[in-house]
Design an enzyme around this catalytic site. Structure first.
Site, mmCIF file in Angstrom:
data_model
loop_
_atom_site.group_PDB
_atom_site.id
_atom_site.type_symbol
_atom_site.label_atom_id
_atom_site.label_comp_id
_atom_site.label_asym_id
_atom_site.label_seq_id
_atom_site.Cartn_x
_atom_site.Cartn_y
_atom_site.Cartn_z
ATOM 1 N N ALA A 279 -56.554 21.020 28.872
ATOM 2 C CA ALA A 279 -55.756 19.883 30.087
ATOM 3 C C ALA A 279 -54.433 20.236 30.327
ATOM 4 O O ALA A 279 -53.578 20.973 29.253
ATOM 5 C CB ALA A 279 -56.061 18.729 29.803
ATOM 6 N N CYS B 95 -55.328 33.851 42.261
ATOM 7 C CA CYS B 95 -57.125 33.935 42.235
ATOM 8 C C CYS B 95 -57.577 32.494 42.290
ATOM 9 O O CYS B 95 -58.330 32.469 43.325
ATOM 10 C CB CYS B 95 -57.312 34.665 40.908
ATOM 11 S SG CYS B 95 -56.817 36.359 40.957
HETATM 12 O O1 LIG Z 1 -57.758 26.080 29.800
HETATM 13 C C1 LIG Z 1 -57.106 26.423 30.538
HETATM 14 C C2 LIG Z 1 -56.770 27.931 31.347
HETATM 15 C C3 LIG Z 1 -56.224 28.098 32.334
HETATM 16 N N1 LIG Z 1 -55.313 27.187 33.067
HETATM 17 C C4 LIG Z 1 -54.793 27.529 34.028
HETATM 18 O O2 LIG Z 1 -55.522 27.946 34.858
HETATM 19 C C5 LIG Z 1 -54.780 29.048 35.868
HETATM 20 C C6 LIG Z 1 -55.325 30.387 35.744
HETATM 21 O O3 LIG Z 1 -55.368 30.918 34.418
HETATM 22 P P1 LIG Z 1 -55.843 32.606 34.298
HETATM 23 O O4 LIG Z 1 -55.494 32.835 32.868
HETATM 24 O O5 LIG Z 1 -57.331 32.402 34.382
HETATM 25 O O6 LIG Z 1 -55.173 33.101 35.268
HETATM 26 P P2 LIG Z 1 -55.308 34.376 36.193
HETATM 27 O O7 LIG Z 1 -55.210 33.949 37.718
HETATM 28 O O8 LIG Z 1 -54.434 35.559 35.742
HETATM 29 O O9 LIG Z 1 -56.883 35.070 36.009
HETATM 30 C C7 LIG Z 1 -57.861 34.400 36.726
HETATM 31 O O10 LIG Z 1 -57.954 35.054 38.058
HETATM 32 C C8 LIG Z 1 -58.164 36.266 37.999
HETATM 33 C C9 LIG Z 1 -59.335 36.781 37.399
HETATM 34 O O11 LIG Z 1 -59.821 38.176 37.470
HETATM 35 C C10 LIG Z 1 -59.385 36.237 35.991
HETATM 36 O O12 LIG Z 1 -60.505 36.621 35.179
HETATM 37 C C11 LIG Z 1 -59.229 34.753 35.991
HETATM 38 O O13 LIG Z 1 -59.091 34.307 34.586
HETATM 39 C C12 LIG Z 1 -53.577 29.039 35.347
HETATM 40 O O14 LIG Z 1 -52.500 28.246 35.898
HETATM 41 C C13 LIG Z 1 -53.603 28.457 33.854
HETATM 42 O O15 LIG Z 1 -52.438 27.867 33.354
HETATM 43 C C14 LIG Z 1 -55.543 25.755 32.470
HETATM 44 O O16 LIG Z 1 -54.970 24.912 33.115
HETATM 45 N N2 LIG Z 1 -56.351 25.593 31.375
#
Ligand SMILES: O=c1ccn([C@@H]2O[C@H](COP(=O)(O)OP(=O)(O)O[C@H]3OC[C@@H](O)[C@H](O)[C@H]3O)[C@@H](O)[C@H]2O)c(=O)[nH]1
Length: 431
Positions: free
Chosen positions: A255, A263
């Site tokens: 959270a 993305c």
């Molecule tokens: O448990 C989580 C995981 C992620 N997040 C948030 O979700 C967002 C995305 O995090 P990611 O690590 O997935 O970030 P990315 O955008 O680099 O990758 C994402 O988009 C591109 C795709 O190719 C990846 O497979 C996908 O993971 C971030 O803002 C992160 O802080 C959460 O809030 N909680």
């Protein structure tokens, strides 16, 4: 294999460099000649751990180069990857395919010998068929096939994700294209990474559905977090207990202040749009988008409640990028939270290891500081917004000493409440 990679954004650059590290001959192409000059000078225009070294090694080995001469690169290639941007189209949330189609036209004019044209950009279902039609229309005699090869790398862990993927997805229509793609990814199949061959439309949909599902997990746990705050449960315990179920899994159940980046926001909007267009509304995805916006607003309320009245308060923000290990601010929760604070009359002091270059343009009215302690100087409250490693083991005594107040809002739940309370802080977290 001789590969031409069209577009040197995140996906194009990382994929191009990693393919050259597999031993393929790769030419990365971009119409932005300034960028190509920087890359030729060994300067990587994005912050990604390990990328500069990997690039230098493959350039030195003669397997990697950069050009703006698309025609020459395509003419020499066995496979041409389209990795240009597909930003959200203004007004309707659809993916904007202008760059994909422009690149396709240029590629068509330069095709020489049998070539596989591979779409690596995230594109709506049916785009590869449209690319094939445009290639056929522009170069009726050309010998080519199209393939869809969506990328799943995460910023900040891009090389690791590319080199050790959970799977590689390839949409193809011919055995010839399959052979070329198999050869390109052979180094990964030798490492037992599954290469999933499927049809074009399914490959395109896998990308959207996978990103939307991950965003759904995050919005789900963020909504549960809000409820936990009301009923006195601990969301960290809840996500731990949920994640032990192999059908759910522990990943992407942290959270926080909402998801951001280049993305998830863009792809969930595009998928919702695709659903509407085909009269199959994706209500879950539409709600995931709404919940994510609501979560960011809820974080603003949480901080305002902690401050009492924001006006005249000094607030230190630790981290503004959408997540750690990247310099990327795109759709970061900080772009909602910080302007709300500035707008309410708070004095906002920001620190971020990599976010300043973009942040200075996107966050007016704040001051920038080199580290957490400098930002917290005389602060009434500290807000932890991006969980960079350097914020994970702060010297709490020193922090307490430089601050005027004692309030901390940990929007990434990286500290234990008792840790901070024992150091004399008033601690607020998520869920
Ligand atoms: O448990 C989580 C995981 C992620 N997040 C948030 O979700 C967002 C995305 O995090 P990611 O690590 O997935 O970030 P990315 O955008 O680099 O990758 C994402 O988009 C591109 C795709 O190719 C990846 O497979 C996908 O993971 C971030 O803002 C992160 O802080 C959460 O809030 N909680």
């Amino acid at each position: 294999m001789r590969i031409a990679m069209i577009g040197t954004g995140y996906v194009g650059l990382v994929s191009g460099i990693c393919f050259s590290d597999f031993g393929h001959d790769v030419t990365c192409v971009d119409r932005d000649t300034t960028k190509i000059d920087r890359l030729k000078a060994g300067d990587v225009p994005i912050y990604e751990p390990g990328l500069e070294d990997l690039m230098a090694r493959n350039v030195a080995a003669g397997r990697l180069d950069f050009t703006s001469d698309l025609a020459a690169a395509v003419a020499a290639a066995d496979a041409v990857f389209i990795a240009v941007g597909t930003p959200t189209r203004r007004g309707d949330g659809h993916a904007d395919l202008t760059f994909v189609m422009a690149a396709t036209r240029e590629i068509a004019a330069a095709l020489t010998g049998y070539t596989v044209v591979v779409t690596k950009s995230t594109v709506p279902v049916g785009t590869n068929a449209a690319v094939a039609a445009l290639l056929r229309e522009t170069a009726p005699d050309a010998d080519f096939d199209v393939a869809s090869n969506p990328e799943f790398l995460r910023e900040g862990a891009a090389i690791e994700d590319f080199m050790r993927p959970d799977r590689v997805v390839v949409g193809i229509e011919s055995a010839r294209a399959r052979d070329v793609m198999q050869t390109i990814y052979r180094p990964l199949s030798l490492r037992d990474a599954p290469i999933m061959f499927t049809d074009l439309a399914s490959a395109e949909m896998i990308k959207y559905a996978a990103n939307a599902f991950l965003a759904t997990k995050i919005s789900f746990i963020n909504e549960i977090a809000a409820l936990c705050e009301r009923v006195g449960a601990d969301v960290k315990q809840v996500s731990k207990g949920m994640g032990m179920d192999g059908r759910i899994g522990p990943k992407f159940l942290h959270a926080g202040p909402g998801y951001g980046g280049s993305c998830f926001p863009k792809d969930t909007r595009a998928l919702a749009r695709i659903g509407q267009e085909h009269a199959v509304p994706q209500r879950i995805v539409e709600t995931v988008i709404e919940v994510n916006e609501a979560v960011k607003r809820r974080m603003v309320d949480k901080i305002f409640n902690m401050l009492g009245t924001p006006s005249g308060k000094r607030v230190a923000i630790l981290g503004v990028t959408f997540k750690p290990d990247t310099d990327d601010m795109r759709e970061a929760p900080s772009l909602t939270i910080v302007p709300a604070l500035v707008g309410a009359g708070a004095e906002v002091r920001v620190t971020d290891p990599q976010g300043r270059s973009e942040g200075e343009h996107m966050l007016p009215g704040v001051s920038w500081h080199d580290d957490a302690y400098a930002a917290a100087e005389g602060a009434d409250a500290v807000v932890l917004l991006t969980e960079w490693n350097e914020f994970r083991a702060l010297d709490l005594t020193r922090l307490r000493h430089v601050m005027r107040g004692t309030k901390i809002a940990d929007l990434r739940n990286i500290y234990r409440p008792d840790e901070l309370q024992n150091s004399g802080f008033t601690y607020t977290s998520v869920g």
